[in-house]
Design an enzyme around this catalytic site. Structure first.
Site, PDB file in Angstrom:
ATOM      1  N   HIS A  93      -2.922   2.834  -5.777  1.00  0.00           N
ATOM      2  CA  HIS A  93      -3.446   1.590  -5.210  1.00  0.00           C
ATOM      3  C   HIS A  93      -3.737   0.568  -6.313  1.00  0.00           C
ATOM      4  O   HIS A  93      -3.709  -0.643  -6.063  1.00  0.00           O
ATOM      5  CB  HIS A  93      -4.713   1.857  -4.403  1.00  0.00           C
ATOM      6  CG  HIS A  93      -5.051   0.767  -3.436  1.00  0.00           C
ATOM      7  ND1 HIS A  93      -4.268   0.453  -2.346  1.00  0.00           N
ATOM      8  CD2 HIS A  93      -6.080  -0.122  -3.408  1.00  0.00           C
ATOM      9  CE1 HIS A  93      -4.799  -0.552  -1.684  1.00  0.00           C
ATOM     10  NE2 HIS A  93      -5.900  -0.934  -2.307  1.00  0.00           N
TER      11      HIS A  93
ATOM     12  N   ARG B  83       0.867  -1.177   0.000  1.00  0.00           N
ATOM     13  CA  ARG B  83       0.000   0.000   0.000  1.00  0.00           C
ATOM     14  C   ARG B  83       0.903   1.226   0.000  1.00  0.00           C
ATOM     15  O   ARG B  83       2.035   1.182   0.490  1.00  0.00           O
ATOM     16  CB  ARG B  83      -0.894   0.012   1.244  1.00  0.00           C
ATOM     17  CG  ARG B  83      -1.794  -1.210   1.396  1.00  0.00           C
ATOM     18  CD  ARG B  83      -2.569  -1.136   2.703  1.00  0.00           C
ATOM     19  NE  ARG B  83      -3.477  -2.279   2.883  1.00  0.00           N
ATOM     20  CZ  ARG B  83      -3.157  -3.400   3.514  1.00  0.00           C
ATOM     21  NH1 ARG B  83      -1.945  -3.541   4.039  1.00  0.00           N
ATOM     22  NH2 ARG B  83      -4.038  -4.382   3.641  1.00  0.00           N
TER      23      ARG B  83
ATOM     24  N   ARG C 154      -1.050  -1.976  -6.745  1.00  0.00           N
ATOM     25  CA  ARG C 154      -1.152  -3.114  -5.815  1.00  0.00           C
ATOM     26  C   ARG C 154      -2.160  -4.138  -6.355  1.00  0.00           C
ATOM     27  O   ARG C 154      -1.921  -5.345  -6.278  1.00  0.00           O
ATOM     28  CB  ARG C 154      -1.570  -2.591  -4.444  1.00  0.00           C
ATOM     29  CG  ARG C 154      -1.845  -3.655  -3.382  1.00  0.00           C
ATOM     30  CD  ARG C 154      -2.090  -2.939  -2.055  1.00  0.00           C
ATOM     31  NE  ARG C 154      -2.907  -3.706  -1.134  1.00  0.00           N
ATOM     32  CZ  ARG C 154      -2.429  -4.543  -0.216  1.00  0.00           C
ATOM     33  NH1 ARG C 154      -1.134  -4.763  -0.143  1.00  0.00           N
ATOM     34  NH2 ARG C 154      -3.243  -5.165   0.603  1.00  0.00           N
TER      35      ARG C 154
ATOM     36  N   HIS D 131      -3.666  -9.178   3.983  1.00  0.00           N
ATOM     37  CA  HIS D 131      -5.112  -9.193   4.203  1.00  0.00           C
ATOM     38  C   HIS D 131      -5.446  -9.979   5.471  1.00  0.00           C
ATOM     39  O   HIS D 131      -4.944 -11.082   5.665  1.00  0.00           O
ATOM     40  CB  HIS D 131      -5.831  -9.845   3.015  1.00  0.00           C
ATOM     41  CG  HIS D 131      -5.912  -8.955   1.810  1.00  0.00           C
ATOM     42  ND1 HIS D 131      -6.188  -9.431   0.545  1.00  0.00           N
ATOM     43  CD2 HIS D 131      -5.747  -7.616   1.669  1.00  0.00           C
ATOM     44  CE1 HIS D 131      -6.193  -8.430  -0.307  1.00  0.00           C
ATOM     45  NE2 HIS D 131      -5.929  -7.326   0.351  1.00  0.00           N
TER      46      HIS D 131
ATOM     47  N   LYS E 103      -1.727  -2.704   8.111  1.00  0.00           N
ATOM     48  CA  LYS E 103      -2.869  -2.249   8.898  1.00  0.00           C
ATOM     49  C   LYS E 103      -2.906  -2.959  10.246  1.00  0.00           C
ATOM     50  O   LYS E 103      -2.450  -4.086  10.380  1.00  0.00           O
ATOM     51  CB  LYS E 103      -4.171  -2.520   8.130  1.00  0.00           C
ATOM     52  CG  LYS E 103      -4.370  -1.641   6.892  1.00  0.00           C
ATOM     53  CD  LYS E 103      -5.715  -1.910   6.256  1.00  0.00           C
ATOM     54  CE  LYS E 103      -5.972  -0.977   5.081  1.00  0.00           C
ATOM     55  NZ  LYS E 103      -7.298  -1.227   4.452  1.00  0.00           N
TER      56      LYS E 103
ATOM     57  N   TYR F 177      -9.909 -11.006  -6.213  1.00  0.00           N
ATOM     58  CA  TYR F 177      -9.090 -10.976  -7.423  1.00  0.00           C
ATOM     59  C   TYR F 177      -9.414 -12.115  -8.378  1.00  0.00           C
ATOM     60  O   TYR F 177      -9.059 -12.076  -9.548  1.00  0.00           O
ATOM     61  CB  TYR F 177      -7.603 -10.987  -7.053  1.00  0.00           C
ATOM     62  CG  TYR F 177      -7.184  -9.726  -6.345  1.00  0.00           C
ATOM     63  CD1 TYR F 177      -7.027  -8.541  -7.048  1.00  0.00           C
ATOM     64  CD2 TYR F 177      -6.991  -9.703  -4.964  1.00  0.00           C
ATOM     65  CE1 TYR F 177      -6.679  -7.363  -6.396  1.00  0.00           C
ATOM     66  CE2 TYR F 177      -6.653  -8.542  -4.304  1.00  0.00           C
ATOM     67  CZ  TYR F 177      -6.490  -7.367  -5.028  1.00  0.00           C
ATOM     68  OH  TYR F 177      -6.169  -6.202  -4.389  1.00  0.00           O
TER      69      TYR F 177
END
Length: 299
Positions: free
Chosen positions: A245, A154, A248, A271, A177, A280
């Protein structure tokens, strides 16, 4: 009576690039050649003389016809993207007040990540770097964009890296994150880009300080990268969804299409849930066949 400029538009544009934009000799020569090819095509396409005024009439259909001719001559995907970038810049200079024709890619359903082809990724990164004010800033922007595409970071993760990652090895530790740390492999092209930036930056890189610096030495803001990408995608004629983004997204989509395991991809992307990675798999198969014509990554 209007005075007729004795020099062709391509030469005037080359003068502008060299004098006003301070582009390199190599860039000026390449962009002028693209402008000359477009002008020659339009003379035959329209059957009339082409000057700076008539260039305002160029439409998306004209550009598609031109690129089709160039592809018939053997132009590859990456070269076609660079050619489009050059001729759009030429047309923008010729009539800055006119709205430039846009060539849009295929539509993708809302909610499905929109990957960028390897050729478009490299054309975008080259365009951003080529427009930088200083060579070290060009090296910085190139390294940041390759981190997003070649490592799937990111933008916040890339800009949060500190000098502690140096010297580089085969992996880097990334803080994602929720303060979750993951280890990401570094491809040789990405590692070389970071090292080239580190060798050129005028600011000392301390272990506790940001790796990527702004022009005045402070931490590099993601706003600056987003703005550079926004300006570059406009010159290239890419869609509004071509964002940092999206690089990515392209990393994930291209790896998945080449057989990457979903669980492994989940770890690479950081994730928390596998469902975030599974999106995806919904990308249109026909589009995947197109983007995989070139190997990942193209660096």
């Amino acid at each position: 009576m209007d005075r007729i400029d004795p020099l062709p538009p391509s030469m005037r544009w080359a003068e502008h690039l060299a004098r006003d934009r301070r582009r390199s000799v190599h860039t000026v020569r390449a962009y002028q050649a693209s402008a000359e090819r477009l002008t020659a095509f339009l003379v035959g396409h329209w059957g009339e003389r082409v000057d700076r005024t008539t260039l305002a009439r160029v439409t998306a259909a004209d550009l598609r016809a031109y690129l089709a001719q160039r592809r018939d001559a053997g132009l590859g995907n990456a070269s076609a993207a660079r050619e489009l970038s050059a001729v759009r810049g030429f047309l923008s200079w010729a009539n800055a007040a006119a709205e430039q024709p846009r060539l849009r890619g295929p539509r993708v359903k809302t909610g499905v990540p929109r990957p960028i082809s390897p050729a478009e990724v490299m054309a975008l990164a080259e365009e951003v770097a080529d427009d930088a004010a200083e060579p070290w800033i060009a090296a910085r922007d190139w390294a940041v964009l390759l981190l997003l595409y070649g490592a799937g970071l990111r933008i916040g993760e890339a800009l949060a890296l500190t000098g502690a990652v140096l010297p580089l090895g085969e992996t880097i530790r990334v803080m994602g994150k929720r303060a979750k740390t993951r280890v990401v492999p570094l491809l040789p092209q990405v590692r070389e880009a970071i090292e080239a930036y580190a060798a050129q930056t005028p600011w000392p890189i301390a272990r506790a300080e940001p790796l990527f610096r702004g022009a005045k030495g402070g931490p590099l803001s993601p706003v600056m990268i987003r703005r550079s990408v926004r300006m570059a995608r406009a010159r290239l004629g890419l869609g509004d969804r071509t964002t940092p983004h999206a690089l990515r997204h392209s990393f994930a989509t291209h790896l998945l299409g080449r057989g990457a395991d979903l669980r492994a991809l989940q770890e690479l992307l950081g994730h928390a849930s596998l469902s975030s990675t599974q999106v995806y798999t919904q990308v249109d198969a026909a589009h995947l066949m197109d983007v995989y014509r070139n190997a990942h990554p193209r660096a």
